[in-house]
Design a protein around this motif. Structure first.
Motif, PDB file in Angstrom:
ATOM      1  N   MET A 161       0.855  -1.144   0.267  1.00  0.00           N
ATOM      2  CA  MET A 161       0.015   0.017   0.072  1.00  0.00           C
ATOM      3  C   MET A 161       0.828   1.185   0.008  1.00  0.00           C
ATOM      4  O   MET A 161       1.851   1.387   0.909  1.00  0.00           O
ATOM      5  CB  MET A 161      -0.868   0.014   1.343  1.00  0.00           C
ATOM      6  CG  MET A 161      -1.675   1.357   1.488  1.00  0.00           C
ATOM      7  SD  MET A 161      -2.951   1.336   2.617  1.00  0.00           S
ATOM      8  CE  MET A 161      -2.464   0.222   4.025  1.00  0.00           C
ATOM      9  N   ARG A 162       0.541   1.943  -0.778  1.00  0.00           N
ATOM     10  CA  ARG A 162       1.348   3.352  -1.023  1.00  0.00           C
ATOM     11  C   ARG A 162       0.367   4.604  -0.231  1.00  0.00           C
ATOM     12  O   ARG A 162      -0.795   4.812  -0.599  1.00  0.00           O
ATOM     13  CB  ARG A 162       1.628   4.048  -2.352  1.00  0.00           C
ATOM     14  CG  ARG A 162       2.581   3.030  -3.034  1.00  0.00           C
ATOM     15  CD  ARG A 162       2.981   3.289  -4.472  1.00  0.00           C
ATOM     16  NE  ARG A 162       1.491   2.930  -5.187  1.00  0.00           N
ATOM     17  CZ  ARG A 162       1.265   3.267  -6.333  1.00  0.00           C
ATOM     18  NH1 ARG A 162       2.125   4.375  -6.842  1.00  0.00           N
ATOM     19  NH2 ARG A 162       0.084   3.226  -6.961  1.00  0.00           N
ATOM     20  N   ILE A 201      -5.287  11.976   3.625  1.00  0.00           N
ATOM     21  CA  ILE A 201      -4.421  10.929   3.243  1.00  0.00           C
ATOM     22  C   ILE A 201      -4.869   9.977   2.284  1.00  0.00           C
ATOM     23  O   ILE A 201      -6.064   9.447   2.133  1.00  0.00           O
ATOM     24  CB  ILE A 201      -4.130  10.003   4.338  1.00  0.00           C
ATOM     25  CG1 ILE A 201      -3.552  10.738   5.733  1.00  0.00           C
ATOM     26  CG2 ILE A 201      -3.496   8.823   4.302  1.00  0.00           C
ATOM     27  CD1 ILE A 201      -3.676  10.115   6.902  1.00  0.00           C
ATOM     28  N   ILE A 202      -4.197   9.888   1.171  1.00  0.00           N
ATOM     29  CA  ILE A 202      -4.443   8.995   0.116  1.00  0.00           C
ATOM     30  C   ILE A 202      -3.806   7.729   0.088  1.00  0.00           C
ATOM     31  O   ILE A 202      -2.482   7.859   0.250  1.00  0.00           O
ATOM     32  CB  ILE A 202      -4.627   9.687  -1.306  1.00  0.00           C
ATOM     33  CG1 ILE A 202      -5.282   9.068  -2.444  1.00  0.00           C
ATOM     34  CG2 ILE A 202      -3.051  10.152  -1.728  1.00  0.00           C
ATOM     35  CD1 ILE A 202      -5.443   9.824  -3.664  1.00  0.00           C
ATOM     36  N   SER A 203      -4.398   6.677  -0.275  1.00  0.00           N
ATOM     37  CA  SER A 203      -3.748   5.303  -0.178  1.00  0.00           C
ATOM     38  C   SER A 203      -4.169   4.571  -1.560  1.00  0.00           C
ATOM     39  O   SER A 203      -5.085   4.675  -1.971  1.00  0.00           O
ATOM     40  CB  SER A 203      -4.120   4.441   0.926  1.00  0.00           C
ATOM     41  OG  SER A 203      -3.915   5.136   2.138  1.00  0.00           O
ATOM     42  N   CYS A 212     -10.366   2.609   5.473  1.00  0.00           N
ATOM     43  CA  CYS A 212      -9.613   2.746   4.240  1.00  0.00           C
ATOM     44  C   CYS A 212      -8.593   1.899   4.024  1.00  0.00           C
ATOM     45  O   CYS A 212      -8.158   1.330   2.977  1.00  0.00           O
ATOM     46  CB  CYS A 212      -8.954   4.400   4.539  1.00  0.00           C
ATOM     47  SG  CYS A 212     -10.193   5.576   4.436  1.00  0.00           S
ATOM     48  N   ARG A 213      -7.972   1.170   5.073  1.00  0.00           N
ATOM     49  CA  ARG A 213      -7.077   0.078   5.175  1.00  0.00           C
ATOM     50  C   ARG A 213      -7.608  -1.284   4.323  1.00  0.00           C
ATOM     51  O   ARG A 213      -7.074  -1.850   3.267  1.00  0.00           O
ATOM     52  CB  ARG A 213      -6.371  -0.197   6.369  1.00  0.00           C
ATOM     53  CG  ARG A 213      -5.090   0.561   6.873  1.00  0.00           C
ATOM     54  CD  ARG A 213      -4.611   0.151   8.199  1.00  0.00           C
ATOM     55  NE  ARG A 213      -5.094   0.047   9.101  1.00  0.00           N
ATOM     56  CZ  ARG A 213      -5.170   1.310   9.992  1.00  0.00           C
ATOM     57  NH1 ARG A 213      -4.540   2.356   9.649  1.00  0.00           N
ATOM     58  NH2 ARG A 213      -5.930   1.289  11.152  1.00  0.00           N
ATOM     59  N   ALA A 214      -8.753  -1.656   4.880  1.00  0.00           N
ATOM     60  CA  ALA A 214      -9.416  -2.553   4.346  1.00  0.00           C
ATOM     61  C   ALA A 214      -9.722  -2.381   2.670  1.00  0.00           C
ATOM     62  O   ALA A 214      -9.481  -3.110   2.073  1.00  0.00           O
ATOM     63  CB  ALA A 214     -10.601  -2.913   5.037  1.00  0.00           C
ATOM     64  N   SER A 224      -7.974   4.877  -1.805  1.00  0.00           N
ATOM     65  CA  SER A 224      -8.851   5.377  -0.674  1.00  0.00           C
ATOM     66  C   SER A 224      -8.334   6.808  -0.424  1.00  0.00           C
ATOM     67  O   SER A 224      -7.238   7.190  -0.468  1.00  0.00           O
ATOM     68  CB  SER A 224      -8.946   4.654   0.552  1.00  0.00           C
ATOM     69  OG  SER A 224      -7.747   4.235   1.257  1.00  0.00           O
ATOM     70  N   LEU A 225      -9.205   7.800  -0.023  1.00  0.00           N
ATOM     71  CA  LEU A 225      -8.932   9.100   0.452  1.00  0.00           C
ATOM     72  C   LEU A 225      -9.678   9.269   1.704  1.00  0.00           C
ATOM     73  O   LEU A 225     -11.100   9.295   1.703  1.00  0.00           O
ATOM     74  CB  LEU A 225      -9.252  10.167  -0.900  1.00  0.00           C
ATOM     75  CG  LEU A 225      -9.166  11.542   0.006  1.00  0.00           C
ATOM     76  CD1 LEU A 225      -7.757  11.843   0.139  1.00  0.00           C
ATOM     77  CD2 LEU A 225      -9.959  12.585  -1.244  1.00  0.00           C
TER      78      LEU A 225
END
Length: 88
Positions: A1-2, A18-20, A54-56, A64-65
């Protein structure tokens, strides 16, 4: 994940977020935009439920944002606006 911290304008405010992105993203991906509980009740983008959703989502291949709804003062750990927004 970035994961990357971002800031973007919203009127006179600068909102942080935070964008992932999923690892090894090579094209378009679905996306999740996640809001937090109301700031006057202590909500912010670091809320454990918001962060875990968001992690999921990112783990499932979605971008995700999550972001703070209003300007956030980390030093005070509270919203910089004491009154809820009103539209006319």
């Amino acid at each position: 994940m970035r994961t990357t911290a971002i800031a973007f304008p919203s009127g006179k405010l600068s909102l942080e977020g935070i964008i992932s992105m999923p690892p090894e993203t090579t094209g378009r991906v679905g996306a999740l935009l996640m809001s937090h509980p109301h700031p006057m009740l202590g909500g912010n983008m670091h809320n454990p439920v918001v962060a875990e959703v968001c992690r999921a989502a990112t783990g499932a291949g979605f971008a995700s944002l999550r972001f703070n709804l209003r300007a956030w003062d980390r030093a005070k750990a509270s919203s910089t606006t004491a009154q809820p927004s009103r539209t006319t």
